[in-house]
Design a protein around this motif. Structure first.
Motif, PDB file in Angstrom:
ATOM      1  N   LYS A  53       0.814  -1.218   0.000  1.00 22.64           N
ATOM      2  CA  LYS A  53       0.000   0.000   0.000  1.00 22.64           C
ATOM      3  C   LYS A  53       0.850   1.272   0.000  1.00 22.64           C
ATOM      4  O   LYS A  53       0.323   2.362   0.144  1.00 22.64           O
ATOM      5  CB  LYS A  53      -0.933   0.002   1.203  1.00 22.64           C
ATOM      6  N   ASP A  54       2.146   1.109  -0.166  1.00 23.19           N
ATOM      7  CA  ASP A  54       3.021   2.283  -0.154  1.00 23.19           C
ATOM      8  C   ASP A  54       3.700   2.512  -1.502  1.00 23.19           C
ATOM      9  O   ASP A  54       4.626   3.317  -1.621  1.00 23.19           O
ATOM     10  CB  ASP A  54       4.086   2.155   0.944  1.00 23.19           C
ATOM     11  N   ASP A  55       3.212   1.810  -2.543  1.00 19.85           N
ATOM     12  CA  ASP A  55       3.844   1.979  -3.855  1.00 19.85           C
ATOM     13  C   ASP A  55       2.911   2.653  -4.867  1.00 19.85           C
ATOM     14  O   ASP A  55       3.133   2.576  -6.064  1.00 19.85           O
ATOM     15  CB  ASP A  55       4.322   0.631  -4.396  1.00 19.85           C
ATOM     16  N   TYR A  56       1.850   3.277  -4.372  1.00 22.20           N
ATOM     17  CA  TYR A  56       0.954   4.018  -5.247  1.00 22.20           C
ATOM     18  C   TYR A  56       0.393   5.222  -4.501  1.00 22.20           C
ATOM     19  O   TYR A  56       0.474   5.310  -3.272  1.00 22.20           O
ATOM     20  CB  TYR A  56      -0.191   3.138  -5.769  1.00 22.20           C
ATOM     21  N   ASN A  57      -0.151   6.150  -5.235  1.00 23.12           N
ATOM     22  CA  ASN A  57      -0.754   7.350  -4.649  1.00 23.12           C
ATOM     23  C   ASN A  57      -2.258   7.103  -4.520  1.00 23.12           C
ATOM     24  O   ASN A  57      -2.954   6.959  -5.523  1.00 23.12           O
ATOM     25  CB  ASN A  57      -0.479   8.552  -5.553  1.00 23.12           C
ATOM     26  N   TYR A  58      -2.746   7.048  -3.297  1.00 28.31           N
ATOM     27  CA  TYR A  58      -4.148   6.677  -3.109  1.00 28.31           C
ATOM     28  C   TYR A  58      -5.104   7.746  -3.639  1.00 28.31           C
ATOM     29  O   TYR A  58      -6.220   7.436  -4.081  1.00 28.31           O
ATOM     30  CB  TYR A  58      -4.439   6.378  -1.633  1.00 28.31           C
ATOM     31  N   GLU A  59      -4.676   9.024  -3.632  1.00 33.45           N
ATOM     32  CA  GLU A  59      -5.526  10.076  -4.191  1.00 33.45           C
ATOM     33  C   GLU A  59      -5.659   9.908  -5.702  1.00 33.45           C
ATOM     34  O   GLU A  59      -6.756  10.061  -6.261  1.00 33.45           O
ATOM     35  CB  GLU A  59      -4.947  11.449  -3.850  1.00 33.45           C
ATOM     36  N   LYS A  83     -15.470  22.897  -2.453  1.00 33.55           N
ATOM     37  CA  LYS A  83     -14.471  23.846  -2.928  1.00 33.55           C
ATOM     38  C   LYS A  83     -14.477  25.114  -2.086  1.00 33.55           C
ATOM     39  O   LYS A  83     -13.421  25.647  -1.727  1.00 33.55           O
ATOM     40  CB  LYS A  83     -14.735  24.190  -4.390  1.00 33.55           C
ATOM     41  N   LYS A  84     -15.680  25.610  -1.747  1.00 29.61           N
ATOM     42  CA  LYS A  84     -15.747  26.831  -0.949  1.00 29.61           C
ATOM     43  C   LYS A  84     -15.146  26.627   0.436  1.00 29.61           C
ATOM     44  O   LYS A  84     -14.458  27.500   0.967  1.00 29.61           O
ATOM     45  CB  LYS A  84     -17.194  27.302  -0.813  1.00 29.61           C
ATOM     46  N   ALA A  85     -15.401  25.467   1.022  1.00 34.34           N
ATOM     47  CA  ALA A  85     -14.878  25.167   2.353  1.00 34.34           C
ATOM     48  C   ALA A  85     -13.412  24.755   2.329  1.00 34.34           C
ATOM     49  O   ALA A  85     -12.809  24.541   3.377  1.00 34.34           O
ATOM     50  CB  ALA A  85     -15.709  24.066   3.001  1.00 34.34           C
ATOM     51  N   ASN A  86     -12.848  24.620   1.119  1.00 37.91           N
ATOM     52  CA  ASN A  86     -11.455  24.214   0.962  1.00 37.91           C
ATOM     53  C   ASN A  86     -11.190  22.873   1.659  1.00 37.91           C
ATOM     54  O   ASN A  86     -10.177  22.695   2.344  1.00 37.91           O
ATOM     55  CB  ASN A  86     -10.504  25.285   1.508  1.00 37.91           C
ATOM     56  N   LEU A  87     -12.121  21.934   1.455  1.00 36.68           N
ATOM     57  CA  LEU A  87     -11.964  20.620   2.074  1.00 36.68           C
ATOM     58  C   LEU A  87     -10.766  19.892   1.487  1.00 36.68           C
ATOM     59  O   LEU A  87     -10.421  20.074   0.317  1.00 36.68           O
ATOM     60  CB  LEU A  87     -13.222  19.775   1.850  1.00 36.68           C
ATOM     61  N   ASP A  88     -10.148  19.065   2.300  1.00 40.26           N
ATOM     62  CA  ASP A  88      -9.057  18.249   1.787  1.00 40.26           C
ATOM     63  C   ASP A  88      -9.615  17.162   0.873  1.00 40.26           C
ATOM     64  O   ASP A  88     -10.832  16.998   0.729  1.00 40.26           O
ATOM     65  CB  ASP A  88      -8.228  17.662   2.930  1.00 40.26           C
ATOM     66  N   PHE A  89      -8.756  16.403   0.269  1.00 36.62           N
ATOM     67  CA  PHE A  89      -9.175  15.408  -0.712  1.00 36.62           C
ATOM     68  C   PHE A  89     -10.127  14.382  -0.119  1.00 36.62           C
ATOM     69  O   PHE A  89     -11.185  14.089  -0.690  1.00 36.62           O
ATOM     70  CB  PHE A  89      -7.954  14.699  -1.299  1.00 36.62           C
ATOM     71  N   ASP A  90      -9.770  13.834   1.042  1.00 38.40           N
ATOM     72  CA  ASP A  90     -10.566  12.764   1.638  1.00 38.40           C
ATOM     73  C   ASP A  90     -11.987  13.227   1.928  1.00 38.40           C
ATOM     74  O   ASP A  90     -12.964  12.531   1.635  1.00 38.40           O
ATOM     75  CB  ASP A  90      -9.907  12.270   2.924  1.00 38.40           C
ATOM     76  N   ASN A  91     -12.115  14.410   2.518  1.00 35.36           N
ATOM     77  CA  ASN A  91     -13.447  14.908   2.861  1.00 35.36           C
ATOM     78  C   ASN A  91     -14.237  15.343   1.628  1.00 35.36           C
ATOM     79  O   ASN A  91     -15.464  15.275   1.617  1.00 35.36           O
ATOM     80  CB  ASN A  91     -13.337  16.071   3.851  1.00 35.36           C
ATOM     81  N   THR A  92     -13.539  15.783   0.587  1.00 34.93           N
ATOM     82  CA  THR A  92     -14.231  16.132  -0.653  1.00 34.93           C
ATOM     83  C   THR A  92     -14.882  14.899  -1.264  1.00 34.93           C
ATOM     84  O   THR A  92     -16.048  14.940  -1.689  1.00 34.93           O
ATOM     85  CB  THR A  92     -13.242  16.756  -1.663  1.00 34.93           C
ATOM     86  N   VAL A  93     -14.149  13.794  -1.306  1.00 41.11           N
ATOM     87  CA  VAL A  93     -14.713  12.546  -1.825  1.00 41.11           C
ATOM     88  C   VAL A  93     -15.829  12.053  -0.917  1.00 41.11           C
ATOM     89  O   VAL A  93     -16.876  11.587  -1.388  1.00 41.11           O
ATOM     90  CB  VAL A  93     -13.617  11.478  -1.981  1.00 41.11           C
ATOM     91  N   LEU A  94     -15.632  12.161   0.387  1.00 39.21           N
ATOM     92  CA  LEU A  94     -16.656  11.750   1.349  1.00 39.21           C
ATOM     93  C   LEU A  94     -17.964  12.497   1.096  1.00 39.21           C
ATOM     94  O   LEU A  94     -19.040  11.896   1.055  1.00 39.21           O
ATOM     95  CB  LEU A  94     -16.173  12.002   2.775  1.00 39.21           C
ATOM     96  N   LEU A  95     -17.880  13.811   0.922  1.00 36.89           N
ATOM     97  CA  LEU A  95     -19.077  14.619   0.724  1.00 36.89           C
ATOM     98  C   LEU A  95     -19.815  14.210  -0.555  1.00 36.89           C
ATOM     99  O   LEU A  95     -21.048  14.089  -0.552  1.00 36.89           O
ATOM    100  CB  LEU A  95     -18.701  16.099   0.657  1.00 36.89           C
ATOM    101  N   HIS A  96     -19.076  13.991  -1.626  1.00 37.61           N
ATOM    102  CA  HIS A  96     -19.705  13.550  -2.875  1.00 37.61           C
ATOM    103  C   HIS A  96     -20.335  12.163  -2.718  1.00 37.61           C
ATOM    104  O   HIS A  96     -21.442  11.915  -3.215  1.00 37.61           O
ATOM    105  CB  HIS A  96     -18.669  13.510  -4.008  1.00 37.61           C
TER     106      HIS A  96
END
Length: 447
Positions: free
Chosen positions: A90-96, A284-297
Motif C-alpha cells: 500500500k506504499d507503492d501508489y498514490n491513493y488520491e 471547494k468553498k470550504a477548501n476541504l481536503d481530498f478525503d473529505n471532498t470525496v466523502l461529501l460527494h
C-alpha cells in the motif's frame, strides 16, 4: 518539548505538500461532472443517474478508507457492502490518484457511453505527471483503481438493476384519477419497477411512506379540485421570480419541443446531478481536503440513490394523475404547464424528496448555515443563484414544481417530509458509524 516540535512540523510542513493536496481535491468535482456530461449525452433518467453517481463515487471512497483510518468504511453504513481488498503493498501508489481514476473508470465501464470518459482518463494521467508522480507510481495507482472498481461493479450487479428489462412492460392503470402519459411526446412510464432496486443505506424501499395524497375528485368544492386550481392559477399568473425559480430547478433530462411535424429534444442535468454539483461547490468553498471532498460527494450520491428508490416506490403505489391531465380534462383544455410534465406519476414530488434528503445530509456534514452560490445551470444559460443554506435551496427546488405546473402542493410538502425522514435515518447511521461532519456548524456560519 516533543509536543512543541510536533506542532512546528505540522505548521511548517513544505508548501508543495499543501498545494498537491489542494490540486487533487480540486479534481474531484470535474471528475464527477464528467460523469454528469456522459449521462446528459445518454439521457439517463433521474433515478438511474443517482444509482450511477453512488457506484462511481463508492470505489474512490473505498480506496481512501483503506489509507485513512479515521474515515469509516462504507460497510459500516451501507447495506450488503462487499469486503473490498487491494492486493500488493500500500506504499507503492498514490491513493488520491487511484481514487480519482476510480471515479472515471467506474463511469467508463458502467455508463452506456462510458467510452467517452477515456479522454478524461488520459487528461487525468497527464495531471498525475504534472503533480510529479513517477510513471511507476501512476501505473500502480491505475491498477489499484481498476482492481477496486471491478469489485464494486461486481457488487452492483446484485442490486436487481439488470433484471428490470426482463420485467413485464408497464401498462397505465385505467381510471380517472391515475397517471397517464402526457404531451407532447406521451413518453411511457419511466422506471416503474425501481422500487426493486437494492437500497444503499435505508432498510427497504417502503420504510418511509409519506402521508396519503389528497383523494381524487372532480367536485369543484373538493380539496383536490382546489389543488388543481392553485397550479392552474400559478402558471396563468406567474411572478417574475417564480419563472426564474421554475427554470433554474427544471432538471428535466429530456424535454421535447414540437413545431409542426418537427420534434426537438432538449437535454439537461438531472435533480441528482444538480445536487452532486452543489456538493462540489460546497467542498471547494470550504477548501476541504481530498478525503473529505470525496466523502461529501459519496454521501450525497448514496442519499440520492435511496431517496429515489423511496420516492419511486410511492409514485407507482399511489399512481396519481398529473396536473396537466386533470386541468386539460376538467378545467381548461388549452392550458399547458410552464415546465414539461415528466413521464411518471405525480405523487410524491421527486425533486422535493431528493433535494430535501440531499440538503439535510449536506447540512449535517457542512453546517446548517452554509451559504453558497449555485452555478450548476450556467451551461444552459441560466444565471447562478445564491443561498444561505442547503435547506433554503431545497425548499426552492421543491416549490419550483408548483411554479412549473407539474406538481400539486401536497406532493411537494409531503415529499419534503419524506426526504427529511430518509435523510434523518441516513444521518443516524452515519453517526453510528462514526462519520464526522466536514465543517462544524460554528465554522459554517462564517463562510
Amino acid at each position: 518539548m516533543w509536543k512543541w516540535i510536533l506542532a512546528c512540523l505540522l505548521i511548517c510542513r513544505p508548501a508543495y505538500a499543501q498545494r498537491t493536496a489542494t490540486a487533487f481535491a480540486n479534481e474531484v468535482q470535474p471528475a464527477v461532472w464528467a460523469i454528469t456530461m456522459v449521462m446528459l449525452h445518454d439521457v439517463v433518467n433521474p433515478a438511474a443517474a443517482a444509482r450511477y453517481y453512488a457506484y462511481c463515487t463508492a470505489p474512490a471512497y473505498e480506496i481512501i478508507t483503506q489509507h485513512n483510518g479515521n474515515m469509516p468504511r462504507m460497510s459500516s453504513f451501507v447495506k450488503s457492502y462487499p469486503a473490498v481488498t487491494i492486493s500488493g503493498a500500500k506504499d507503492d501508489y498514490n491513493y488520491e490518484a487511484a481514487a480519482l481514476y476510480a471515479i472515471l473508470e467506474t463511469g467508463r465501464l458502467m455508463l452506456p457511453s462510458g467510452f467517452m470518459l477515456e479522454e478524461q482518463e488520459e487528461k487525468m494521467l497527464r495531471f498525475f505527471k504534472k503533480e510529479k508522480l513517477s510513471q511507476k507510481e501512476i501505473n500502480r495507482s491505475v491498477a489499484v483503481a481498476k482492481e477496486v472498481v471491478a469489485q464494486i461493479i461486481g457488487w452492483s450487479k446484485a442490486d436487481h438493476y439488470n433484471q428490470l428489462s426482463a420485467r413485464i412492460r408497464y401498462t397505465p392503470i385505467k381510471g380517472e384519477g391515475y397517471w397517464y402519459p402526457t404531451p407532447p411526446a406521451y413518453i411511457e412510464a419511466v422506471e416503474p419497477h425501481w422500487r426493486t432496486i437494492r437500497p444503499m443505506v435505508i432498510d427497504t424501499c417502503d420504510a418511509f411512506k409519506p402521508l396519503p395524497p389528497v383523494p381524487f375528485s372532480k367536485d369543484t368544492t373538493s380539496a383536490f379540485y382546489a389543488l388543481n386550481k392553485e397550479v392552474y392559477e400559478a402558471v396563468l399568473h406567474p411572478k417574475k421570480e417564480e419563472l426564474v425559480i421554475a427554470s433554474f430547478w427544471d432538471c428535466n433530462p429530456f424535454a421535447v419541443s414540437t413545431a409542426g411535424h418537427m420534434a426537438i429534444g432538449f437535454k439537461k442535468i438531472t435533480p441528482g446531478g444538480h445536487w452532486m454539483n452543489i456538493a462540489g461547490i460546497a467542498a471547494k468553498k470550504a477548501n476541504l481536503d481530498f478525503d473529505n471532498t470525496v466523502l461529501l460527494h459519496t454521501l450525497t450520491a448514496v442519499t440520492e440513490m435511496d431517496a429515489f428508490i423511496s420516492c419511486w416506490d410511492e409514485k407507482y403505489r399511489s399512481n396519481r394523475i398529473r396536473p396537466e391531465t386533470y386541468i386539460n380534462r376538467y378545467i381548461d383544455v388549452e392550458w399547458k404547464p410552464l415546465l414539461q410534465t415528466p413521464p411518471f406519476p405525480e405523487y410524491t414530488s421527486g425533486h422535493s424528496v431528493v433535494s430535501t434528503a440531499a440538503a439535510q445530509v449536506l447540512a449535517y456534514m457542512m453546517g446548517d448555515s452554509f451559504s453558497f452560490t449555485d452555478d450548476s445551470e450556467i451551461m444552459f444559460e441560466i444565471q447562478p443563484r445564491s443561498f444561505t443554506s442547503f435547506m433554503q435551496a431545497a425548499a426552492e427546488a421543491a416549490i419550483s414544481r408548483l411554479y412549473g405546473g407539474i406538481h400539486f402542493r401536497d406532493a411537494i410538502e409531503n415529499g419534503q417530509q419524506q426526504g427529511m425522514n430518509i435523510a434523518n435515518a441516513i444521518i443516524a447511521k452515519l453517526k453510528a458509524a462514526g462519520v464526522q461532519p466536514c465543517v462544524h456548524n460554528s465554522m459554517a456560519r462564517y463562510m
